[in-house]
Write a protein that holds these residues in place. Sequence first.
Motif, mmCIF file in Angstrom:
data_model
loop_
_atom_site.group_PDB
_atom_site.id
_atom_site.type_symbol
_atom_site.label_atom_id
_atom_site.label_comp_id
_atom_site.label_asym_id
_atom_site.label_seq_id
_atom_site.Cartn_x
_atom_site.Cartn_y
_atom_site.Cartn_z
ATOM 1 N N TYR A 15 4.970 -8.329 -37.055
ATOM 2 C CA TYR A 15 5.002 -7.554 -38.311
ATOM 3 C C TYR A 15 5.353 -6.296 -37.956
ATOM 4 O O TYR A 15 5.062 -5.449 -37.278
ATOM 5 C CB TYR A 15 3.458 -7.251 -38.515
ATOM 6 C CG TYR A 15 2.565 -8.940 -38.982
ATOM 7 C CD1 TYR A 15 2.881 -9.403 -39.876
ATOM 8 C CD2 TYR A 15 1.980 -9.290 -38.001
ATOM 9 C CE1 TYR A 15 2.165 -10.623 -40.580
ATOM 10 C CE2 TYR A 15 1.199 -10.544 -38.217
ATOM 11 C CZ TYR A 15 1.337 -11.180 -39.439
ATOM 12 O OH TYR A 15 0.779 -12.224 -39.859
ATOM 13 N N GLN A 17 5.703 -2.582 -38.628
ATOM 14 C CA GLN A 17 4.642 -1.526 -38.904
ATOM 15 C C GLN A 17 5.147 -0.327 -38.158
ATOM 16 O O GLN A 17 5.564 -0.272 -36.967
ATOM 17 C CB GLN A 17 3.489 -1.912 -38.377
ATOM 18 C CG GLN A 17 2.143 -1.430 -38.846
ATOM 19 C CD GLN A 17 0.624 -2.166 -38.563
ATOM 20 O OE1 GLN A 17 0.552 -3.263 -38.850
ATOM 21 N NE2 GLN A 17 -0.036 -1.529 -37.883
ATOM 22 N N THR A 50 -3.148 -16.252 -36.903
ATOM 23 C CA THR A 50 -1.736 -16.301 -37.202
ATOM 24 C C THR A 50 -1.326 -17.436 -37.038
ATOM 25 O O THR A 50 -0.075 -18.201 -37.486
ATOM 26 C CB THR A 50 -0.953 -15.084 -36.529
ATOM 27 O OG1 THR A 50 -1.821 -13.921 -36.779
ATOM 28 C CG2 THR A 50 0.410 -14.876 -36.886
ATOM 29 N N ASN A 53 -1.779 -19.866 -39.368
ATOM 30 C CA ASN A 53 -1.138 -19.796 -40.478
ATOM 31 C C ASN A 53 0.309 -20.423 -40.203
ATOM 32 O O ASN A 53 0.901 -20.925 -41.413
ATOM 33 C CB ASN A 53 -1.236 -18.343 -40.965
ATOM 34 C CG ASN A 53 -2.485 -17.814 -41.568
ATOM 35 O OD1 ASN A 53 -3.278 -18.666 -42.050
ATOM 36 N ND2 ASN A 53 -2.564 -16.677 -41.540
ATOM 37 N N THR A 59 2.618 -18.820 -43.594
ATOM 38 C CA THR A 59 3.520 -17.639 -43.323
ATOM 39 C C THR A 59 4.769 -17.935 -42.344
ATOM 40 O O THR A 59 4.520 -19.173 -41.686
ATOM 41 C CB THR A 59 2.876 -16.147 -42.517
ATOM 42 O OG1 THR A 59 3.372 -15.327 -42.607
ATOM 43 C CG2 THR A 59 2.246 -16.795 -41.166
ATOM 44 N N ARG B 307 -7.486 -14.380 -53.594
ATOM 45 C CA ARG B 307 -7.769 -15.412 -52.416
ATOM 46 C C ARG B 307 -7.609 -16.890 -52.913
ATOM 47 O O ARG B 307 -7.215 -17.852 -52.518
ATOM 48 C CB ARG B 307 -9.264 -14.936 -52.079
ATOM 49 C CG ARG B 307 -9.422 -15.787 -50.603
ATOM 50 C CD ARG B 307 -10.966 -15.413 -50.426
ATOM 51 N NE ARG B 307 -11.102 -14.252 -49.787
ATOM 52 C CZ ARG B 307 -11.149 -13.996 -48.376
ATOM 53 N NH1 ARG B 307 -11.186 -15.232 -47.768
ATOM 54 N NH2 ARG B 307 -11.164 -12.767 -47.885
ATOM 55 N N ASP B 415 -1.841 -13.423 -46.027
ATOM 56 C CA ASP B 415 -2.137 -12.047 -46.708
ATOM 57 C C ASP B 415 -3.437 -11.928 -47.381
ATOM 58 O O ASP B 415 -4.771 -11.572 -47.255
ATOM 59 C CB ASP B 415 -1.382 -11.027 -47.125
ATOM 60 C CG ASP B 415 -0.253 -10.676 -46.204
ATOM 61 O OD1 ASP B 415 -0.399 -11.005 -45.009
ATOM 62 O OD2 ASP B 415 0.651 -10.165 -46.893
ATOM 63 N N ALA B 418 -6.539 -13.392 -45.502
ATOM 64 C CA ALA B 418 -6.860 -12.355 -44.684
ATOM 65 C C ALA B 418 -7.652 -11.001 -45.434
ATOM 66 O O ALA B 418 -7.986 -10.135 -44.767
ATOM 67 C CB ALA B 418 -5.921 -12.008 -43.777
ATOM 68 N N ARG B 420 -5.984 -9.176 -47.327
ATOM 69 C CA ARG B 420 -5.216 -7.989 -47.280
ATOM 70 C C ARG B 420 -4.521 -7.732 -48.810
ATOM 71 O O ARG B 420 -4.353 -9.012 -49.496
ATOM 72 C CB ARG B 420 -4.031 -8.122 -46.419
ATOM 73 C CG ARG B 420 -4.421 -7.867 -44.899
ATOM 74 C CD ARG B 420 -3.286 -7.824 -43.926
ATOM 75 N NE ARG B 420 -2.791 -8.969 -43.958
ATOM 76 C CZ ARG B 420 -2.730 -9.890 -42.983
ATOM 77 N NH1 ARG B 420 -3.657 -9.448 -41.953
ATOM 78 N NH2 ARG B 420 -2.143 -10.827 -42.802
#
Lengths: 239, 420
Positions: A15, A17, A50, A53, A59, B307, B415, B418, B420
């Motif tokens: 990610y 950041q 993650t 996902n 993702t 969501r 996201d 989660a 976010r």
Amino acid sequence: MNRTVVRTEDLWKVYPQEPKPVEAVRGVSLEIQAGEFVAMAGPSGSGKTTVLNLLGGLTRPTRGRIWIGEDEITALSDRELARLRLESIGFVFQAFNLLPVLTALENAEFTLLLRGVPAEERHRRVRELFALIGLDGLEDRKPGKLSGGQQQRVAVARAVIGEPALVLADEPTANLDTATGAALLEVMERLNHENGVTFLFSTHDPRVMERAHRLIHLVDGSVESDVAQGVRGGVGHDR
Amino acid sequence: MTDSSIWWRIAWRNLWRNRRRTAITASALAFGFFVSVFMIGVADGIVDSMVEDGTRIVTGQIQVHDPGYRPERSLHSTLGGRDGVDVSAFLDRIGEVGGVTGAAPRVYGGGLLSSGEETVAAGFMGVDPLLEPGVSGILAAVTEGRAPRPGAREVAIGSEMARKLGVGAGAELVLVVPAADGSMGNDLYTVSGVFRTGLPGLDAFQAVVPIDVFQDLLALEPNRIHEIGIDLRSASAARDVATEMEVVLSSLGVEVAVEPWTVFRRELYEYVSMASAANSIIVFIVFAMAIFGVANTMLMATYERRREFAVVRALGGTPGSVARTVVFEGIVLGVVSLIAGALITAPVMMWVHAHPIDLSGFTDEIRAAGSVMRPLIQVAYSVKGPLISSVALLLTSLFAALYPAFRAVRVPPADALAGR
């Protein structure tokens, strides 16, 4: 003969950041065979969610490749991914995430409905599954009128009703009390045992880890260990 | 193939998750519908009244002439030329055409009216006192005395003309007109009555005489007339009826021009067209104001359900199915608002239709585009108002849902799950 349901190859998720990019998943390579009951453990921030996902195509990886069955999902479009999730992957979330405006039955049959299965067959399959997991009589209740354990069982029913190749469960017992969590785990074990559903779940719960047939430990986004614990499952090895 | 009923079901139930918010949004749309229908009804009522009053006073809603009569209005351009026509046959044929409620022959001429030392220019209209009330209201506008009688040397004059001549009912006037044979026709007429239409030009210049004695004065045979004025059940049908009438009258073997009021009252027609355009602007403004409120509310609702959209995506729903839940919700909101709007609007419209709002305490008769209107707010029933407003309301709710739907599709599932 074992059939590979999931395979990943040098999977990374970074990610962007400030001041430093976060490497949530670092070079994860694993294989899961059909019928396995796999727990993925690790501290918070170790990358468990993650990975789930990524495997579910929610993702996209920064680097690396993922296969679900024969399909390399990293090469699929959003629409193709949606189709793959619908046909091959079931999800169970920590926060249940049932659609609040639908009844228990409507939530459970949701994926069948998206697939265009006729109503009569949908209802028959849901009722049979509800009977199996102790939800009969609750078909018409909305999520707000169900206990946490009941909601999570509806979520499990929703995940397995379409007989997917893989069910990804993100800390499914985290919001449940001990007894309810144990009962849910029993339901999932029974579905794994009797229906051959492949489960991969993330967990913190030691009791859940104990009951998994294979335990993968993630630390800082990498697989620290991958151990076969039970009669079912494929190769296990320490790293 | 996915059963789309699930998306309608979700949309319907989502709508009632926050009843207060839905009630406020639906009320705004329903009120917009009411304003739109009511304003169109009032505007249509004004237009109907203008057309009705503007054509009923004197012209009628359709006129039949010799093709060369307008615009010069020559004394010699009578129907059928110098041979004239069988007026009764014409009236009979015209009466057979659907939508016609009255028809009357007319002869026109221009000349002078004198009383003692006073002389005024006048436009003379020779009418059949028995048939004319079925077409125009000019004889009914006599406020002093009475209408002229058939065959009598009597004249009804406008109130302003009477004032200028200093005469009233019972007075005698000398009427002078150039006749068709080149002579000057003149005779003594008795003022049978004084009319007041409210139109200054008409009240100052027009005089009405029985058609038979006027034909005699103009040296025109009884079968020579300039015009047949026609009244219809509905002024809005004039163009269609005129087209049909042209076909019917062609069987009489006389070339005629059949013109609806939209042709010979062009200024009135343009005013009406402008009013229709104004209606569209009203509808646009009302719903343009509503669309931002509805879109804002739907955007808030969409944000709260990030969501859930992520869950739908995780379960295999496509971006299109996520968009559908939002767009369907907009449509359902539109239909609910439309039903609410119709329930509010119908009784109000019926009441105002039955009890027009009287503004005579605030204003006198209103004159516009050569028409005089009574100071009443009356709503007209039409399919157009509710239809346009319904389409506008549904489009508003649909368009208001498009941006929230676009945002919902762009929710990143991982996201949103989660938090976010």
